[in-house]
Design an enzyme around this catalytic site. Sequence first.
Site, mmCIF file in Angstrom:
data_model
loop_
_atom_site.group_PDB
_atom_site.id
_atom_site.type_symbol
_atom_site.label_atom_id
_atom_site.label_comp_id
_atom_site.label_asym_id
_atom_site.label_seq_id
_atom_site.Cartn_x
_atom_site.Cartn_y
_atom_site.Cartn_z
ATOM 1 N N SER A 138 0.863 -1.158 0.067
ATOM 2 C CA SER A 138 -0.069 0.039 0.142
ATOM 3 C C SER A 138 0.785 1.356 0.002
ATOM 4 O O SER A 138 0.079 2.491 -0.072
ATOM 5 C CB SER A 138 -0.994 -0.171 1.300
ATOM 6 O OG SER A 138 -0.324 -0.050 2.539
ATOM 7 N N ASN B 254 -2.226 -2.501 13.231
ATOM 8 C CA ASN B 254 -3.427 -1.983 13.067
ATOM 9 C C ASN B 254 -4.155 -0.814 13.854
ATOM 10 O O ASN B 254 -4.811 0.004 13.371
ATOM 11 C CB ASN B 254 -4.381 -3.283 13.864
ATOM 12 C CG ASN B 254 -4.018 -4.603 13.118
ATOM 13 O OD1 ASN B 254 -3.366 -4.344 11.875
ATOM 14 N ND2 ASN B 254 -4.387 -5.677 13.545
ATOM 15 N N THR C 267 -40.464 26.086 -10.735
ATOM 16 C CA THR C 267 -40.886 24.739 -10.380
ATOM 17 C C THR C 267 -40.996 23.931 -11.543
ATOM 18 O O THR C 267 -41.286 24.499 -12.591
ATOM 19 C CB THR C 267 -42.021 24.612 -9.373
ATOM 20 O OG1 THR C 267 -43.240 24.884 -10.361
ATOM 21 C CG2 THR C 267 -42.053 25.534 -8.091
ATOM 22 N N HIS C 268 -40.496 22.441 -11.509
ATOM 23 C CA HIS C 268 -40.833 21.761 -12.767
ATOM 24 C C HIS C 268 -39.731 22.521 -14.015
ATOM 25 O O HIS C 268 -40.041 22.273 -15.152
ATOM 26 C CB HIS C 268 -42.062 21.555 -12.943
ATOM 27 C CG HIS C 268 -43.153 21.140 -11.944
ATOM 28 N ND1 HIS C 268 -43.039 19.763 -11.669
ATOM 29 C CD2 HIS C 268 -43.780 21.908 -11.324
ATOM 30 C CE1 HIS C 268 -43.839 19.613 -10.757
ATOM 31 N NE2 HIS C 268 -44.475 20.839 -10.256
ATOM 32 N N SER D 227 -14.170 25.499 -27.968
ATOM 33 C CA SER D 227 -14.270 24.220 -28.693
ATOM 34 C C SER D 227 -13.118 24.138 -29.779
ATOM 35 O O SER D 227 -12.533 25.171 -30.349
ATOM 36 C CB SER D 227 -15.636 24.227 -29.214
ATOM 37 O OG SER D 227 -15.386 23.389 -30.327
ATOM 38 N N LYS E 205 -18.064 29.106 -29.483
ATOM 39 C CA LYS E 205 -18.138 28.247 -28.306
ATOM 40 C C LYS E 205 -17.418 28.934 -27.163
ATOM 41 O O LYS E 205 -16.190 29.114 -27.042
ATOM 42 C CB LYS E 205 -18.007 26.901 -28.540
ATOM 43 C CG LYS E 205 -18.811 26.000 -28.995
ATOM 44 C CD LYS E 205 -19.979 25.739 -28.295
ATOM 45 C CE LYS E 205 -20.843 24.541 -28.858
ATOM 46 N NZ LYS E 205 -21.554 23.768 -27.922
ATOM 47 N N ASN F 271 -17.607 27.179 -23.483
ATOM 48 C CA ASN F 271 -18.459 26.183 -22.523
ATOM 49 C C ASN F 271 -18.108 26.223 -21.167
ATOM 50 O O ASN F 271 -17.013 26.474 -20.532
ATOM 51 C CB ASN F 271 -17.738 24.977 -23.303
ATOM 52 C CG ASN F 271 -18.190 24.377 -24.674
ATOM 53 O OD1 ASN F 271 -19.171 25.097 -24.862
ATOM 54 N ND2 ASN F 271 -17.250 23.859 -25.342
ATOM 55 N N GLU G 231 -19.385 21.637 -15.525
ATOM 56 C CA GLU G 231 -19.963 20.244 -16.037
ATOM 57 C C GLU G 231 -19.109 19.496 -15.205
ATOM 58 O O GLU G 231 -19.425 18.277 -14.857
ATOM 59 C CB GLU G 231 -19.762 20.159 -17.384
ATOM 60 C CG GLU G 231 -20.871 21.005 -18.188
ATOM 61 C CD GLU G 231 -20.366 21.090 -19.681
ATOM 62 O OE1 GLU G 231 -19.788 20.108 -20.393
ATOM 63 O OE2 GLU G 231 -21.277 21.994 -20.373
ATOM 64 N N TYR H 284 -9.652 -6.215 12.809
ATOM 65 C CA TYR H 284 -8.890 -5.821 11.798
ATOM 66 C C TYR H 284 -9.003 -6.776 10.468
ATOM 67 O O TYR H 284 -8.692 -7.985 10.750
ATOM 68 C CB TYR H 284 -7.257 -5.225 11.820
ATOM 69 C CG TYR H 284 -6.739 -4.891 10.475
ATOM 70 C CD1 TYR H 284 -6.987 -3.698 10.166
ATOM 71 C CD2 TYR H 284 -6.247 -5.686 9.964
ATOM 72 C CE1 TYR H 284 -6.442 -3.298 8.894
ATOM 73 C CE2 TYR H 284 -5.422 -5.475 8.642
ATOM 74 C CZ TYR H 284 -5.735 -4.261 8.220
ATOM 75 O OH TYR H 284 -5.239 -3.524 6.971
ATOM 76 N N GLN I 272 -7.706 -1.981 4.066
ATOM 77 C CA GLN I 272 -6.807 -1.290 3.387
ATOM 78 C C GLN I 272 -7.198 -0.385 2.130
ATOM 79 O O GLN I 272 -6.835 0.262 1.569
ATOM 80 C CB GLN I 272 -5.556 -2.160 2.716
ATOM 81 C CG GLN I 272 -4.504 -1.408 2.059
ATOM 82 C CD GLN I 272 -3.251 -2.395 1.887
ATOM 83 O OE1 GLN I 272 -2.620 -2.775 2.949
ATOM 84 N NE2 GLN I 272 -3.060 -2.879 0.608
ATOM 85 N N LYS J 166 -8.381 3.349 1.378
ATOM 86 C CA LYS J 166 -7.250 4.606 1.331
ATOM 87 C C LYS J 166 -7.751 5.426 -0.122
ATOM 88 O O LYS J 166 -7.948 6.407 -0.121
ATOM 89 C CB LYS J 166 -6.121 4.278 1.649
ATOM 90 C CG LYS J 166 -5.695 3.873 3.074
ATOM 91 C CD LYS J 166 -4.501 3.749 3.278
ATOM 92 C CE LYS J 166 -4.514 2.955 4.842
ATOM 93 N NZ LYS J 166 -5.504 1.893 5.092
HETATM 94 N N1 ARG Z 1 -1.635 -1.242 4.989
HETATM 95 C C1 ARG Z 1 -2.526 -1.787 6.073
HETATM 96 C C2 ARG Z 1 -3.892 -1.000 5.859
HETATM 97 O O1 ARG Z 1 -3.819 0.102 5.037
HETATM 98 C C3 ARG Z 1 -1.915 -1.324 7.372
HETATM 99 C C4 ARG Z 1 -2.443 -2.349 8.447
HETATM 100 C C5 ARG Z 1 -1.953 -3.603 8.291
HETATM 101 N N2 ARG Z 1 -1.883 -4.538 9.131
HETATM 102 C C6 ARG Z 1 -1.979 -5.914 8.873
HETATM 103 N N3 ARG Z 1 -2.138 -6.618 10.286
HETATM 104 N N4 ARG Z 1 -1.750 -6.365 7.931
HETATM 105 O O2 ARG Z 1 -4.846 -1.317 6.591
#
Ligand code: ARG
Length: 454
Positions: A23, A110, A155-156, A277, A283, A285, A290, A317, A322, A325
Amino acid sequence: MAVLWGGRFTKETDDKVFAFNESLSFDKRLYAVDIKGSKCHAKMLGKQGIITEEEAESIIKGLDSILADIENNTLEFDPKCEDIHSFIEANLTKRIGEPGKKLHTGRSRNDQVALDMRIYTKNEVIALSDLITSLLKVLLSKMKDNKDTYMPAFTHLQKAQPTNLAHYIGAYVEMFLRDRDRLKDIEERMDYSPLGAGALCGTTYPLDRDYTAELLGFKEATYNSMDSVSDRDYLIETLSACSIIMMHLSRFCEELIIWNSNEYRFIEMDDAFSTGSSIMPQKKNPDIAELVRGKTGRVYGALVSLLTTMKGLPLAYNKDMQEDKEVAFDALDTVKDSLTLFTGMIDTVSFNKEIMAKSAMKGFTNATDAADYLVRKGIPFRDAHGIIGILVLKCIEKDCSIEDLSLTELKEICDSFDEDVYDAISLKTCVERRLTKGAPGAIDESIKRYEDII
Ligand code: ARG
């Protein structure tokens, strides 16, 4: 590959497994919060006598030097490390030797990652709130400038009644105020530190969890160690608040796109916030509006993604987490950019006041007021409604507005009409006589309130 679990294993991790599992490529952005958490953990370990004060000091100095090197680009993230936590710990030990290996005492990745994401999210929630405040300030100044910019309200998507632009913008001010309140609620609810929960069942070391919580700027430490490492509610709430912010921005963008169209011409977008454009030279835009509207889908996607990731997870956990993220980072970046760009766009837009007022006069937006006029002359509302209906039909035949009819023509339909009807159904009267709380005529009261709370 620099893995953290050497002892138990006799084989190297397969390359594809490593790549799938890692990660660091995306959690590297947590480096500053990870270091902050580790410094507080080390300080607490020292205070509690779990490591010596000298060791704690050496760790803190080492972590500070890592932070400085990352920030001045002299330390690169090592792709052989699995995540930001292992990268920083490995680098620390490289720098300071033995004490570096003691940093992880009484801690697990964790609770470490739970802490990092919580600090990161809390900071983002505060940043979002500040961006909303900047937008609200711009909207408030637009309101003050446009108390007598008359326009139709719909409205509408059909013209309904006249209002002023200040009142229209005020509706969005209310939405963004609620968005900011929601963020404040989330910030309060998430203000507990999970550090010290360990892998899931706490630890036998005499950690002082409330001390680290305080050092890290949290209200206090969390109350259940299993929940602490597996709770991502605060992130789901944040993504939900983000989705609502985007929904509000998207609705406003939709209005601006319609108002910017050749048919409406209520507004002119600033050149700096429009694009051309490649083929049609005429144009201009509204791409930014958008795009903000379009990116809303992406933020909703993050919310649904995380809800789905979490829905089947047993305590505590699980590596599934993971997956919080990338979606969260992307959504938070997107909302921050959208708020920033939207604020610039609305700040520089110019309103074609004459066109808006003219539009407000067309489409029988004063029909309700004409009926109300007859009510004031003693006619029951339901009858007045019918009379004005007939009047509108007549106007459609003649291709004119109610106020274009002569008093004789009006009297032909209802004898209660008098000369004062023209003033009673004028655009100015229609808007400014609507004095009920929250109505366009009472806009000064709303503005006063916004001045106090924005
Ligand atoms: N990269 C892991 C996460 O984002 C970190 C925690 C990892 N913990 C584990 N027991 N493998 O969740």
